[in-house]
Design an enzyme around this catalytic site. Sequence first.
Site, mmCIF file in Angstrom:
data_model
loop_
_atom_site.group_PDB
_atom_site.id
_atom_site.type_symbol
_atom_site.label_atom_id
_atom_site.label_comp_id
_atom_site.label_asym_id
_atom_site.label_seq_id
_atom_site.Cartn_x
_atom_site.Cartn_y
_atom_site.Cartn_z
ATOM 1 N N ASP A 34 0.874 -1.181 0.000
ATOM 2 C CA ASP A 34 0.000 0.000 0.000
ATOM 3 C C ASP A 34 0.905 1.223 0.000
ATOM 4 O OD1 ASP A 34 -2.171 1.940 0.544
ATOM 5 O OD2 ASP A 34 -3.335 0.162 1.043
ATOM 6 N N TYR A 143 -15.453 7.930 -11.007
ATOM 7 C CA TYR A 143 -15.175 6.558 -10.572
ATOM 8 C C TYR A 143 -15.760 5.558 -11.575
ATOM 9 C CZ TYR A 143 -15.565 2.432 -7.444
ATOM 10 O OH TYR A 143 -15.492 1.175 -6.881
ATOM 11 N N LYS A 147 -13.966 2.844 -14.062
ATOM 12 C CA LYS A 147 -14.242 1.410 -13.915
ATOM 13 C C LYS A 147 -14.669 0.780 -15.251
ATOM 14 C CE LYS A 147 -12.948 0.620 -9.865
ATOM 15 N NZ LYS A 147 -11.906 -0.383 -9.582
HETATM 16 P P1 NAD Z 1 -10.346 1.232 -0.132
HETATM 17 O O1 NAD Z 1 -10.549 2.670 -0.437
HETATM 18 O O2 NAD Z 1 -10.810 0.708 1.170
HETATM 19 O O3 NAD Z 1 -8.812 0.846 -0.276
HETATM 20 C C1 NAD Z 1 -8.045 1.284 -1.356
HETATM 21 C C2 NAD Z 1 -6.586 1.261 -0.933
HETATM 22 O O4 NAD Z 1 -5.832 1.769 -2.035
HETATM 23 C C3 NAD Z 1 -6.273 2.141 0.290
HETATM 24 O O5 NAD Z 1 -5.646 1.382 1.298
HETATM 25 C C4 NAD Z 1 -5.343 3.222 -0.267
HETATM 26 O O6 NAD Z 1 -4.304 3.582 0.635
HETATM 27 C C5 NAD Z 1 -4.776 2.528 -1.498
HETATM 28 N N1 NAD Z 1 -4.300 3.457 -2.524
HETATM 29 C C6 NAD Z 1 -4.845 4.617 -2.949
HETATM 30 N N2 NAD Z 1 -4.071 5.177 -3.876
HETATM 31 C C7 NAD Z 1 -3.008 4.354 -4.063
HETATM 32 C C8 NAD Z 1 -1.884 4.386 -4.894
HETATM 33 N N3 NAD Z 1 -1.625 5.404 -5.717
HETATM 34 N N4 NAD Z 1 -1.000 3.367 -4.817
HETATM 35 C C9 NAD Z 1 -1.213 2.333 -3.967
HETATM 36 N N5 NAD Z 1 -2.260 2.252 -3.128
HETATM 37 C C10 NAD Z 1 -3.157 3.254 -3.191
HETATM 38 O O7 NAD Z 1 -10.992 0.408 -1.346
HETATM 39 P P2 NAD Z 1 -11.603 -1.056 -1.325
HETATM 40 O O8 NAD Z 1 -13.006 -0.923 -0.881
HETATM 41 O O9 NAD Z 1 -10.711 -1.996 -0.639
HETATM 42 O O10 NAD Z 1 -11.669 -1.331 -2.897
HETATM 43 C C11 NAD Z 1 -10.732 -2.132 -3.571
HETATM 44 C C12 NAD Z 1 -11.211 -2.307 -5.006
HETATM 45 O O11 NAD Z 1 -12.525 -2.873 -5.005
HETATM 46 C C13 NAD Z 1 -11.320 -0.989 -5.788
HETATM 47 O O12 NAD Z 1 -10.952 -1.225 -7.130
HETATM 48 C C14 NAD Z 1 -12.793 -0.663 -5.725
HETATM 49 O O13 NAD Z 1 -13.195 0.092 -6.838
HETATM 50 C C15 NAD Z 1 -13.409 -2.041 -5.762
HETATM 51 N N6 NAD Z 1 -14.751 -2.057 -5.205
HETATM 52 C C16 NAD Z 1 -14.971 -1.897 -3.865
HETATM 53 C C17 NAD Z 1 -16.273 -1.884 -3.372
HETATM 54 C C18 NAD Z 1 -16.571 -1.706 -1.912
HETATM 55 O O14 NAD Z 1 -17.761 -1.590 -1.539
HETATM 56 N N7 NAD Z 1 -15.572 -1.683 -1.020
HETATM 57 C C19 NAD Z 1 -17.350 -2.060 -4.262
HETATM 58 C C20 NAD Z 1 -17.098 -2.178 -5.628
HETATM 59 C C21 NAD Z 1 -15.790 -2.212 -6.086
HETATM 60 N N1 SER Z 2 -18.850 0.697 -2.602
HETATM 61 C C1 SER Z 2 -18.390 1.355 -3.788
HETATM 62 C C2 SER Z 2 -18.708 2.812 -3.738
HETATM 63 O O1 SER Z 2 -19.719 3.126 -3.138
HETATM 64 C C3 SER Z 2 -19.017 0.740 -5.012
HETATM 65 O O2 SER Z 2 -18.069 0.654 -5.990
HETATM 66 O O3 SER Z 2 -17.974 3.591 -4.287
#
Ligand code: NAD
Ligand code: SER
Length: 320
Positions: A34, A143, A147
């Site tokens: 990270d 976003y 995506k």
């Molecule tokens: P999050 O925001 O909790 O975590 C993202 C992580 O990326 C953070 O720890 C941040 O420090 C790190 N980050 C940001 N910029 C960075 C960079 N330049 N280099 C390296 N690390 C960096 O996100 P998440 O919920 O764990 O999501 C992970 C993936 O899943 C994403 O692609 C997101 O779009 C996708 N997603 C998540 C959800 C959800 O509800 N959590 C839903 C749909 C899709």
């Molecule tokens: N949980 C995510 C958001 O709300 C869906 O990609 O951005």
Amino acid sequence: MRKILITGGLGQIGSELTKKMRDIYGNDNVVMSDMQAKDTHKDLIESGPFEMLDVLDREKMGEIVDRYKIDTIVNLAAILSAVGEAKPQLCYDVNMNGLYNVLELAREKDLSVFTPSSIAVFGENTPKDKTPQDTIMRPGTMYGVTKVAGENLCDYYFNKFGVDTRGVRFPGLISNDTLPGGGTTDYAVHIYYEALKQKKYTSFIDKGTKMDMMYMPDALNAIVQLLEADPSRLRHRNAFNITAMSFDPEDMAHSIRKHIPEFKLDYDVDPVRQAIADSWPNSLDDSEARAQWDWNPEFLLDDMTADMLNSLRKKLNIQD
Ligand code: NAD
Ligand code: SER
């Protein structure tokens, strides 16, 4: 045995996926990375290899891939929907250029790649109910734009260069370890913390707003299951609709009141996040994921509520 690099590993998904993957593939075979180390995740960082990695730094990513003999990257570094609207340039940079760096390294070094997409790929003119796997995608957020482009880019690297790219469109994810990182569906996590701490919650998403959701254990299973799926069965490699349930804040309150009868829900709707939620589907059709790699979630709303409240009571040290 795979040698896996997880980017964005200290986020909501990565902090739990790292544990799961270290259990399956072995601690030393899962390199978590990270932007910076977080004290809150000291145990996780110390349970296996950890690297500070900005996904915009392709040279350092390549050096880590070589040093650990990585064959699979799970790319979780991203900027989510609400933060993305506040910081569109950052969202574009991390979600697009970060993914491009991952894919270029994968092409050069013959790596497999898993990148999550999102329900954010859909927009105002997408069919809202039982949203089909293949349909109109004109998202209204930065976003969502990144995506959709990411899904297409991953398809391109598979079709053009044979890179083994895979991914799912996650709905809102609910979990009790790491708090969500600034999305529209975050209310569905905050509500459980506040139900236990205050016995009330003020929702920034309005009543009647249904969105697809999933409990984290099902989301983690989806990642591992699709990574290990027989490639000859996969026709939608990078963009599988998956869901477990669809609900609005009132449905959540009803479920919480089965455990905390005095729980009160009111509303102070945030227009930015409400507009995003209104542009997303009410419910997805995930039949292609079920057919192509046997996707089958376990948790529905009431099971999730019971497990969330139980886990958070322990975490927050709350007795009743
Ligand atoms: P999050 O925001 O909790 O975590 C993202 C992580 O990326 C953070 O720890 C941040 O420090 C790190 N980050 C940001 N910029 C960075 C960079 N330049 N280099 C390296 N690390 C960096 O996100 P998440 O919920 O764990 O999501 C992970 C993936 O899943 C994403 O692609 C997101 O779009 C996708 N997603 C998540 C959800 C959800 O509800 N959590 C839903 C749909 C899709
Ligand atoms: N949980 C995510 C958001 O709300 C869906 O990609 O951005």
